[in-house]
Design a protein around this motif. Structure first.
Motif, PDB file in Angstrom:
ATOM      1  N   LYS A 216       4.948   5.173  -6.410  1.00  0.00           N
ATOM      2  CA  LYS A 216       6.187   5.615  -6.291  1.00  0.00           C
ATOM      3  C   LYS A 216       7.224   5.185  -7.564  1.00  0.00           C
ATOM      4  CE  LYS A 216       7.109   6.065  -1.395  1.00  0.00           C
ATOM      5  NZ  LYS A 216       7.904   5.694  -0.264  1.00  0.00           N
ATOM      6  N   GLY A 217       6.531   4.580  -8.674  1.00  0.00           N
ATOM      7  CA  GLY A 217       7.088   4.324  -9.777  1.00  0.00           C
ATOM      8  C   GLY A 217       7.798   2.916  -9.820  1.00  0.00           C
TER       9      GLY A 217
ATOM     10  N   TYR B  68      -1.488  -5.043   5.106  1.00  0.00           N
ATOM     11  CA  TYR B  68      -0.077  -4.505   5.003  1.00  0.00           C
ATOM     12  C   TYR B  68       0.602  -4.618   3.702  1.00  0.00           C
ATOM     13  CZ  TYR B  68       0.349  -3.375  10.274  1.00  0.00           C
ATOM     14  OH  TYR B  68       0.183  -2.914  11.097  1.00  0.00           O
ATOM     15  N   ILE B  69       0.462  -5.828   3.341  1.00  0.00           N
ATOM     16  CA  ILE B  69       1.332  -5.912   1.972  1.00  0.00           C
ATOM     17  C   ILE B  69       0.363  -5.512   0.838  1.00  0.00           C
ATOM     18  CG2 ILE B  69       1.794  -8.071   0.073  1.00  0.00           C
ATOM     19  CD1 ILE B  69       2.053  -9.863   2.619  1.00  0.00           C
ATOM     20  N   LEU B  70      -0.747  -5.303   0.940  1.00  0.00           N
ATOM     21  CA  LEU B  70      -1.455  -4.687  -0.162  1.00  0.00           C
ATOM     22  C   LEU B  70      -0.999  -3.147  -0.097  1.00  0.00           C
ATOM     23  CD1 LEU B  70      -3.350  -4.543  -2.563  1.00  0.00           C
ATOM     24  CD2 LEU B  70      -5.071  -4.068  -0.760  1.00  0.00           C
ATOM     25  N   GLU B  71      -0.975  -2.298   1.007  1.00  0.00           N
ATOM     26  CA  GLU B  71      -0.588  -1.230   1.150  1.00  0.00           C
ATOM     27  C   GLU B  71       0.741  -0.745   0.788  1.00  0.00           C
ATOM     28  OE1 GLU B  71      -2.388   1.560   1.903  1.00  0.00           O
ATOM     29  OE2 GLU B  71      -4.188   0.250   2.024  1.00  0.00           O
ATOM     30  N   TYR B  72       1.903  -1.815   1.101  1.00  0.00           N
ATOM     31  CA  TYR B  72       3.255  -1.748   0.582  1.00  0.00           C
ATOM     32  C   TYR B  72       3.194  -1.650  -0.899  1.00  0.00           C
ATOM     33  CZ  TYR B  72       8.300  -2.785  -0.197  1.00  0.00           C
ATOM     34  OH  TYR B  72       9.358  -2.793  -0.434  1.00  0.00           O
ATOM     35  N   GLN B  73       2.477  -2.517  -1.606  1.00  0.00           N
ATOM     36  CA  GLN B  73       2.478  -2.681  -2.915  1.00  0.00           C
ATOM     37  C   GLN B  73       1.939  -1.308  -3.760  1.00  0.00           C
ATOM     38  OE1 GLN B  73       0.369  -6.278  -3.596  1.00  0.00           O
ATOM     39  NE2 GLN B  73       2.231  -7.390  -3.869  1.00  0.00           N
TER      40      GLN B  73
END
Length: 53
Positions: free
Chosen positions: A48-49, A37-42
């Motif tokens: 998104k810049g 989840y954290i990887l996907e968020y990062q």
């Protein structure tokens, strides 16, 4: 997505307290899921810049 991360983190803390171990199978599974989840968020932030939303 942040609420999912927060919820999963709380589940992980509970599992660690319940099993009294960082290496118990359920704890490792939750930790790996949280990592995903954290990887996907990062990745989302990076694409998104750097926006933090």
């Amino acid at each position: 997505m942040l609420s999912d991360i927060s919820h999963l983190r709380a589940k992980l803390v509970h599992a660690v307290n319940e099993h009294e171990s960082f290496t118990a199978h359920p704890v490792v599974q939750l930790s790996q899921q949280l990592d995903g989840y954290i990887l996907e968020y990062q990745k989302a932030l990076f694409t998104k810049g750097g926006e933090k939303r």
